[in-house]
Each structure stands twice: as structure tokens, then as C-alpha cells.
Design an enzyme around this catalytic site. Sequence first.
Site, short mmCIF file in Angstrom:
data_model
loop_
_atom_site.label_atom_id
_atom_site.label_comp_id
_atom_site.label_asym_id
_atom_site.label_seq_id
_atom_site.Cartn_x
_atom_site.Cartn_y
_atom_site.Cartn_z
N GLU A 287 67.03 47.89 32.55
CA GLU A 287 67.50 49.11 33.67
C GLU A 287 66.68 48.56 35.17
O GLU A 287 66.84 47.57 36.40
CB GLU A 287 68.11 50.25 33.72
CG GLU A 287 68.15 51.04 34.59
CD GLU A 287 69.89 49.98 35.40
OE1 GLU A 287 69.90 50.09 36.84
OE2 GLU A 287 70.55 49.58 34.38
N GLY B 241 48.89 42.13 34.63
CA GLY B 241 49.42 41.58 33.80
C GLY B 241 50.17 43.43 32.99
O GLY B 241 50.99 42.89 31.90
N ASN C 205 64.58 37.45 44.49
CA ASN C 205 63.19 37.69 44.03
C ASN C 205 62.21 36.55 44.26
O ASN C 205 62.72 37.10 42.42
CB ASN C 205 63.59 39.45 43.58
CG ASN C 205 62.09 39.96 43.45
OD1 ASN C 205 61.04 39.18 43.61
ND2 ASN C 205 62.23 41.11 42.63
N TYR D 88 59.63 36.21 35.23
CA TYR D 88 60.19 35.84 34.00
C TYR D 88 60.60 34.19 33.43
O TYR D 88 60.41 34.33 32.03
CB TYR D 88 61.65 36.24 34.26
CG TYR D 88 61.88 37.63 34.77
CD1 TYR D 88 61.21 38.60 33.83
CD2 TYR D 88 62.56 38.34 35.86
CE1 TYR D 88 60.62 40.01 34.34
CE2 TYR D 88 62.84 39.50 36.34
CZ TYR D 88 62.18 40.15 36.05
OH TYR D 88 61.42 41.53 36.66
#
Length: 159
Positions: A83, A95, A124, A131
Site C-alpha cells: 500500500e 538503500g 513519479n 522499480y
Amino acid sequence: MIRTATPDDVPVIHTMVRELAEYEKAPEEARASEAQLREALFGERPAAFAHMAVDEASGEPAGFALWFLNFSTWRGVHGIYLEDLYVRPEARGGGHGRALLAELARICVERGYERLEWSVLNWNRPAIGFYEALGARPQDEWTVYRLTDGALTALGSAG
């Protein structure tokens, strides 16, 4: 250092949720109280779980991950839905975000969960790049829908 959140972490988690809402340009949408978070995380039947990233030098919370279980009918097993993943601006690049995601991935592997999923705002770019560098891929063929507020109430009250 990553550790499981404790009830004592609720105030700082609440503060960081508000910081995340500010970053995501939606502070008015972050309405959860500390009491609600405490109940969700540590109540009689927890609905969510959290991990803390702690700065090893200062011992101060640097970020957090708040997650819950989902279920895939196609895979037949649980997964984790992340979430919130938040690292405070002064701690970014250290990190902590990667370590939080690695901990959730470890939990998935250990428990036989087959998915770790989350959403990211389209604007973003720093998060998207982060990611994707980890090997995560966008699920472009799906669009998230949401019912809230008046629309949720109207549908839930329909006879």
C-alpha cells in the site's frame, strides 16, 4: 536495517503517511488517524502489516512499508499488496527502499506467495525508474478503478 513495526512505531508511521500524501500532492486524502492505524496494524484482527527502515547511524526511522495480503485466483495463493513505500527525502539513495522491498520479496518467497504488487503515480518518474531497475514491470493492460465517498455510499445503499 529493516525490522517489523511495533505499536510504538504508529506515531511515526502516521507522520510518514502524511509526508507521503504531501509528496503525492494529496494531503487532504490522508485522513487515517493514529488510532485507525494502530487498530489496522495491531488490533485483534490485523488487516495490514508494516516494516520500518531505520538509519543505522542515527537509529531514527528512515522509511516504512505498509502492506496487506491479497489473493490470486489464477495462481491459487496469496501475494503481498504494498500500500505504501516511503523513504524520507534526507534518507533517499541510502538503500532503504530497496531493503524494504527485498524484505517483502523475502517474505513472499518464504511463504510461497507468488506476487508482490503495488501502484505508482504516473508522474513519479524517480520511483518508476527505481522499480524498473529492480526488475518490476508495469501492468499496462490493467486500469485501477475505485469507488469512494458519495459513489461508494450510493452504490452500497442501493436496494
